[in-house]
Design a protein around this motif. Sequence first.
Motif, PDB file in Angstrom:
ATOM      1  N   ASP A   1      -8.456  -4.152  -6.704  1.00 46.57           N
ATOM      2  CA  ASP A   1      -9.648  -4.013  -5.869  1.00 46.57           C
ATOM      3  C   ASP A   1      -9.896  -5.271  -5.045  1.00 46.57           C
ATOM      4  O   ASP A   1     -10.504  -5.220  -3.975  1.00 46.57           O
ATOM      5  CB  ASP A   1     -10.873  -3.693  -6.721  1.00 46.57           C
TER       6      ASP A   1
ATOM      7  N   PRO B  28       0.800  -1.219   0.000  1.00 49.08           N
ATOM      8  CA  PRO B  28       0.000   0.000   0.000  1.00 49.08           C
ATOM      9  C   PRO B  28       0.840   1.281   0.000  1.00 49.08           C
ATOM     10  O   PRO B  28       0.456   2.259  -0.634  1.00 49.08           O
ATOM     11  CB  PRO B  28      -0.849  -0.102   1.268  1.00 49.08           C
TER      12      PRO B  28
ATOM     13  N   ILE C  60      -9.490   6.791  -3.941  1.00 43.38           N
ATOM     14  CA  ILE C  60      -8.445   7.759  -4.279  1.00 43.38           C
ATOM     15  C   ILE C  60      -8.831   8.568  -5.512  1.00 43.38           C
ATOM     16  O   ILE C  60      -8.774   9.797  -5.511  1.00 43.38           O
ATOM     17  CB  ILE C  60      -7.093   7.048  -4.501  1.00 43.38           C
TER      18      ILE C  60
ATOM     19  N   PHE D 134      -7.015  -4.742  -2.266  1.00 44.06           N
ATOM     20  CA  PHE D 134      -7.258  -3.574  -1.416  1.00 44.06           C
ATOM     21  C   PHE D 134      -8.628  -2.988  -1.740  1.00 44.06           C
ATOM     22  O   PHE D 134      -8.737  -1.988  -2.441  1.00 44.06           O
ATOM     23  CB  PHE D 134      -6.188  -2.504  -1.654  1.00 44.06           C
TER      24      PHE D 134
ATOM     25  N   THR E 227      -7.455   0.331   5.988  1.00 43.59           N
ATOM     26  CA  THR E 227      -7.773  -1.079   5.731  1.00 43.59           C
ATOM     27  C   THR E 227      -6.692  -1.720   4.871  1.00 43.59           C
ATOM     28  O   THR E 227      -6.247  -2.841   5.147  1.00 43.59           O
ATOM     29  CB  THR E 227      -9.134  -1.200   5.037  1.00 43.59           C
ATOM     30  N   ALA E 228      -6.241  -1.006   3.840  1.00 46.20           N
ATOM     31  CA  ALA E 228      -5.203  -1.551   2.967  1.00 46.20           C
ATOM     32  C   ALA E 228      -3.938  -1.865   3.762  1.00 46.20           C
ATOM     33  O   ALA E 228      -3.267  -2.864   3.515  1.00 46.20           O
ATOM     34  CB  ALA E 228      -4.888  -0.563   1.843  1.00 46.20           C
ATOM     35  N   TYR E 229      -3.636  -1.030   4.721  1.00 46.69           N
ATOM     36  CA  TYR E 229      -2.457  -1.260   5.555  1.00 46.69           C
ATOM     37  C   TYR E 229      -2.734  -2.295   6.645  1.00 46.69           C
ATOM     38  O   TYR E 229      -1.841  -2.618   7.416  1.00 46.69           O
ATOM     39  CB  TYR E 229      -2.015   0.030   6.243  1.00 46.69           C
TER      40      TYR E 229
ATOM     41  N   ALA F 235     -10.395   3.304   3.581  1.00 41.91           N
ATOM     42  CA  ALA F 235      -9.808   2.364   2.618  1.00 41.91           C
ATOM     43  C   ALA F 235      -8.294   2.286   2.790  1.00 41.91           C
ATOM     44  O   ALA F 235      -7.705   1.204   2.678  1.00 41.91           O
ATOM     45  CB  ALA F 235     -10.145   2.794   1.190  1.00 41.91           C
ATOM     46  N   ILE F 236      -7.681   3.393   3.087  1.00 39.92           N
ATOM     47  CA  ILE F 236      -6.221   3.396   3.249  1.00 39.92           C
ATOM     48  C   ILE F 236      -5.809   2.594   4.477  1.00 39.92           C
ATOM     49  O   ILE F 236      -4.949   1.722   4.403  1.00 39.92           O
ATOM     50  CB  ILE F 236      -5.685   4.841   3.333  1.00 39.92           C
TER      51      ILE F 236
ATOM     52  N   LEU G 234       0.223   4.434  -2.534  1.00 44.63           N
ATOM     53  CA  LEU G 234      -0.059   5.808  -2.081  1.00 44.63           C
ATOM     54  C   LEU G 234       1.012   6.759  -2.566  1.00 44.63           C
ATOM     55  O   LEU G 234       0.722   7.879  -2.996  1.00 44.63           O
ATOM     56  CB  LEU G 234      -0.135   5.877  -0.550  1.00 44.63           C
TER      57      LEU G 234
ATOM     58  N   LEU H  24     -12.116   7.449   1.935  1.00 41.66           N
ATOM     59  CA  LEU H  24     -10.674   7.459   1.633  1.00 41.66           C
ATOM     60  C   LEU H  24      -9.827   6.952   2.799  1.00 41.66           C
ATOM     61  O   LEU H  24      -9.081   5.982   2.657  1.00 41.66           O
ATOM     62  CB  LEU H  24     -10.229   8.867   1.236  1.00 41.66           C
TER      63      LEU H  24
ATOM     64  N   LEU I 126      -9.883   0.853  -2.445  1.00 38.09           N
ATOM     65  CA  LEU I 126      -8.791   1.832  -2.331  1.00 38.09           C
ATOM     66  C   LEU I 126      -8.646   2.722  -3.557  1.00 38.09           C
ATOM     67  O   LEU I 126      -8.738   3.954  -3.453  1.00 38.09           O
ATOM     68  CB  LEU I 126      -7.470   1.114  -2.045  1.00 38.09           C
TER      69      LEU I 126
END
Lengths: 114, 114
Positions: A90, A14, A100, A93, B102-104, B99-100, A18, B96, A96
């Motif tokens: 998707d 991630p 964004i 993640f 969660t991704a981490y 989701a971030i 980002l 946003l 995500l």
Amino acid sequence: MRPFFHPALEDIKPDAILYALSDPERVAIFAKLAGTACGGTCSALADLGDRVIPKSSLSNHFKVLRESGLIRSERQGVEMRNQTRCAELDERFPGLVRAILTAYGQLPEQLKTG
Amino acid sequence: MRPFFHPALEDIKPDAILYALSDPERVAIFAKLAGTACGGTCSALADLGDRVIPKSSLSNHFKVLRESGLIRSERQGVEMRNQTRCAELDERFPGLVRAILTAYGQLPEQLKTG
DNA sequence: ATCAACAGTTCCGAATTTCTGAACTACGGA
DNA sequence: TCCGTAGTTCAGAAATTCGGAACTGTTGAT
């Protein structure tokens, strides 16, 4: 010329995603790609309206997008075809990439699934 | 010592958010903050387990988080209390931050609303 | 009041990263 | 084979990041 490196889905991090999308130029490129069915070439994406990205910078942008796992690139004759890995991403993640692009106001129609 | 600067909600830029959260140390700090009801101090968040973040780096991390709009800081006597701006942010950029984190794999219980 | 301890900030030099023009590679067509 | 086009790599200048050391501002003790 070195062959392209693409991380496997499970190796995508991630922080790399980002970082890649913290640059508005890369977001613009990525969003345009996400909005085109067949892959786009580098030069087709260089023109941002207010400025034309220099070739070497563009090449680097694609490298960052590719190695973060956001896009897949393939040489096709003299040019390069790029496509996003949105579907895969998707899965790994959820939500995500969508969140964004939405935050940037650049979610393309194709991804606006009910 | 300069007073703290906090961007107004409408001035918060997605690229700044993504940049701030493209650093795993900052994510760890932010996630811990999001998981504590009352604000956390700097030094309470310096220990990452595998390494202790140097004071000056920590100070800079907080500055980046603050100026990107992710947290709000307030001096309280000798220490500083920090809290996330998650609620506000979710209004401006729906989904946003969720989701971030969660991704981490760092979404705290508090934010796991149905 | 003075002092010491503490939380955090600022400063500044070293190391790393980013940017982009120029040179280069690779492919395709004439 | 030679040229044009698409994109990559190289290299140096500029910008950013990192972190130790010095500093600021607050609290509590004497």
